[in-house]
Design a protein around this motif. Sequence first.
Motif, PDB file in Angstrom:
ATOM      1  N   PRO A 151      23.243 -12.106  85.567  1.00  0.00           N
ATOM      2  CA  PRO A 151      23.071 -11.588  86.932  1.00  0.00           C
ATOM      3  C   PRO A 151      21.819 -12.168  87.594  1.00  0.00           C
ATOM      4  N   LEU A 152      21.891 -12.309  88.886  1.00  0.00           N
ATOM      5  CA  LEU A 152      20.831 -12.956  89.651  1.00  0.00           C
ATOM      6  C   LEU A 152      19.446 -12.372  89.390  1.00  0.00           C
ATOM      7  N   PHE A 153      19.336 -11.050  89.278  1.00  0.00           N
ATOM      8  CA  PHE A 153      18.020 -10.433  89.097  1.00  0.00           C
ATOM      9  C   PHE A 153      17.328 -10.896  87.813  1.00  0.00           C
ATOM     10  N   ALA A 154      18.097 -11.319  86.810  1.00  0.00           N
ATOM     11  CA  ALA A 154      17.533 -11.687  85.508  1.00  0.00           C
ATOM     12  C   ALA A 154      17.592 -13.181  85.222  1.00  0.00           C
ATOM     13  N   ARG A 155      18.136 -13.957  86.136  1.00  0.00           N
ATOM     14  CA  ARG A 155      18.373 -15.373  85.872  1.00  0.00           C
ATOM     15  C   ARG A 155      17.086 -16.152  85.594  1.00  0.00           C
ATOM     16  N   ASN A 156      16.012 -15.903  86.342  1.00  0.00           N
ATOM     17  CA  ASN A 156      14.752 -16.620  86.100  1.00  0.00           C
ATOM     18  C   ASN A 156      14.184 -16.304  84.720  1.00  0.00           C
ATOM     19  N   ARG A 157      14.241 -15.034  84.333  1.00  0.00           N
ATOM     20  CA  ARG A 157      13.758 -14.655  82.991  1.00  0.00           C
ATOM     21  C   ARG A 157      14.568 -15.371  81.914  1.00  0.00           C
ATOM     22  N   TRP A 158      15.882 -15.414  82.081  1.00  0.00           N
ATOM     23  CA  TRP A 158      16.767 -16.068  81.119  1.00  0.00           C
ATOM     24  C   TRP A 158      16.498 -17.575  81.076  1.00  0.00           C
ATOM     25  N   ASN A 159      16.399 -18.196  82.240  1.00  0.00           N
ATOM     26  CA  ASN A 159      16.172 -19.647  82.282  1.00  0.00           C
ATOM     27  C   ASN A 159      14.833 -20.042  81.657  1.00  0.00           C
ATOM     28  N   SER A 160      13.853 -19.160  81.724  1.00  0.00           N
ATOM     29  CA  SER A 160      12.538 -19.505  81.160  1.00  0.00           C
ATOM     30  C   SER A 160      12.494 -19.393  79.638  1.00  0.00           C
ATOM     31  N   VAL A 161      13.477 -18.741  79.011  1.00  0.00           N
ATOM     32  CA  VAL A 161      13.447 -18.577  77.547  1.00  0.00           C
ATOM     33  C   VAL A 161      14.617 -19.212  76.803  1.00  0.00           C
ATOM     34  N   LYS A 162      15.713 -19.485  77.478  1.00  0.00           N
ATOM     35  CA  LYS A 162      16.940 -19.866  76.761  1.00  0.00           C
ATOM     36  C   LYS A 162      16.844 -21.176  75.975  1.00  0.00           C
ATOM     37  N   ASN A 163      15.965 -22.083  76.379  1.00  0.00           N
ATOM     38  CA  ASN A 163      15.868 -23.370  75.684  1.00  0.00           C
ATOM     39  C   ASN A 163      14.727 -23.424  74.678  1.00  0.00           C
ATOM     40  N   LEU A 164      14.131 -22.290  74.361  1.00  0.00           N
ATOM     41  CA  LEU A 164      12.978 -22.259  73.458  1.00  0.00           C
ATOM     42  C   LEU A 164      13.371 -21.979  72.006  1.00  0.00           C
ATOM     43  N   PHE A 165      14.658 -21.987  71.721  1.00  0.00           N
ATOM     44  CA  PHE A 165      15.130 -21.630  70.387  1.00  0.00           C
ATOM     45  C   PHE A 165      15.828 -22.805  69.717  1.00  0.00           C
ATOM     46  N   GLN A 166      15.661 -22.871  68.388  1.00  0.00           N
ATOM     47  CA  GLN A 166      16.406 -23.864  67.613  1.00  0.00           C
ATOM     48  C   GLN A 166      17.873 -23.433  67.524  1.00  0.00           C
ATOM     49  N   GLN A 167      18.044 -22.123  67.353  1.00  0.00           N
ATOM     50  CA  GLN A 167      19.391 -21.570  67.231  1.00  0.00           C
ATOM     51  C   GLN A 167      19.413 -20.194  67.886  1.00  0.00           C
ATOM     52  N   MET A 168      20.476 -19.926  68.665  1.00  0.00           N
ATOM     53  CA  MET A 168      20.651 -18.619  69.294  1.00  0.00           C
ATOM     54  C   MET A 168      22.135 -18.273  69.214  1.00  0.00           C
ATOM     55  N   LYS A 169      22.422 -17.172  68.539  1.00  0.00           N
ATOM     56  CA  LYS A 169      23.799 -16.723  68.359  1.00  0.00           C
ATOM     57  C   LYS A 169      23.948 -15.361  69.019  1.00  0.00           C
ATOM     58  N   PHE A 170      25.087 -15.128  69.674  1.00  0.00           N
ATOM     59  CA  PHE A 170      25.390 -13.848  70.302  1.00  0.00           C
ATOM     60  C   PHE A 170      26.641 -13.269  69.658  1.00  0.00           C
ATOM     61  N   SER A 171      26.607 -11.970  69.358  1.00  0.00           N
ATOM     62  CA  SER A 171      27.767 -11.297  68.773  1.00  0.00           C
ATOM     63  C   SER A 171      27.947  -9.926  69.382  1.00  0.00           C
ATOM     64  N   HIS A 172      29.197  -9.554  69.532  1.00  0.00           N
ATOM     65  CA  HIS A 172      29.537  -8.189  69.932  1.00  0.00           C
ATOM     66  C   HIS A 172      29.734  -7.371  68.666  1.00  0.00           C
ATOM     67  N   SER A 173      29.325  -6.113  68.699  1.00  0.00           N
ATOM     68  CA  SER A 173      29.578  -5.213  67.574  1.00  0.00           C
ATOM     69  C   SER A 173      30.077  -3.880  68.112  1.00  0.00           C
ATOM     70  N   PHE A 174      30.749  -3.140  67.268  1.00  0.00           N
ATOM     71  CA  PHE A 174      31.147  -1.797  67.653  1.00  0.00           C
ATOM     72  C   PHE A 174      29.900  -0.925  67.755  1.00  0.00           C
ATOM     73  N   ARG A 175      29.943   0.059  68.603  1.00  0.00           N
ATOM     74  CA  ARG A 175      28.828   0.997  68.764  1.00  0.00           C
ATOM     75  C   ARG A 175      28.468   1.637  67.420  1.00  0.00           C
ATOM     76  N   GLU A 176      29.469   1.862  66.591  1.00  0.00           N
ATOM     77  CA  GLU A 176      29.230   2.496  65.293  1.00  0.00           C
ATOM     78  C   GLU A 176      28.372   1.631  64.385  1.00  0.00           C
ATOM     79  N   VAL A 177      28.447   0.304  64.529  1.00  0.00           N
ATOM     80  CA  VAL A 177      27.627  -0.598  63.722  1.00  0.00           C
ATOM     81  C   VAL A 177      26.227  -0.704  64.314  1.00  0.00           C
ATOM     82  N   ASN A 178      26.146  -0.621  65.615  1.00  0.00           N
ATOM     83  CA  ASN A 178      24.872  -0.739  66.325  1.00  0.00           C
ATOM     84  C   ASN A 178      24.244   0.651  66.517  1.00  0.00           C
ATOM     85  N   PHE A 179      24.483   1.533  65.537  1.00  0.00           N
ATOM     86  CA  PHE A 179      24.117   2.943  65.692  1.00  0.00           C
ATOM     87  C   PHE A 179      22.626   3.177  65.874  1.00  0.00           C
ATOM     88  N   ALA A 180      21.776   2.389  65.232  1.00  0.00           N
ATOM     89  CA  ALA A 180      20.336   2.626  65.321  1.00  0.00           C
ATOM     90  C   ALA A 180      19.836   2.373  66.752  1.00  0.00           C
TER      91      ALA A 180
END
Length: 155
Positions: free
Chosen positions: A120-149
């Motif tokens: 979203p536009l409000f967060a795009r600058n924050r995202w663009n300033s950090v997204k290329n600073l990683f060797q590896q970045m993985k995104f995963s969806h999980s069920f709420r029950e797994v992400n309970f903490a």
Amino acid sequence: MMFNSANFLSNISIGARPVKSSSIKYCRWFPPPTHVTKICSDGVARRNPGQAGARIIIRDHNSSTLATIAMGLGICSNFIAEVVAILLGIEWAVENHKGNIWVVSDSMAAIKAFKDNKIPLFARNRWNSVKNLFQQMKFSHSFREVNFAADALAK
């Protein structure tokens, strides 16, 4: 004469309602691989939009907790809270020199936004300033029950 519960209930003015059948979901939490930092994030809004918060739990390959972050966000939607939670975790990783991260959220829409680079536009600058600073970045969806903490911390 066969007993019919629907007729009996309607005769005494008690309505029947359909019952949701539950399904069993197999859920399992996996620690990240060696040299990878796992960022479990969750955002929540009471009502939508409503009072919102973002919560993040960051763990290493031994499942040890490296950090927890909890922040009130004021009034916003669930989706915005989820996006901010992910960004807070990623920004923590940058500040703490974590080059390989695995971001997990129970919001499929937020994960898709980051995977597709459609933040979203409000967060795009924050995202663009950090997204290329990683060797590896993985995104995963999980069920709420797994992400309970993170989910419990967010509420």
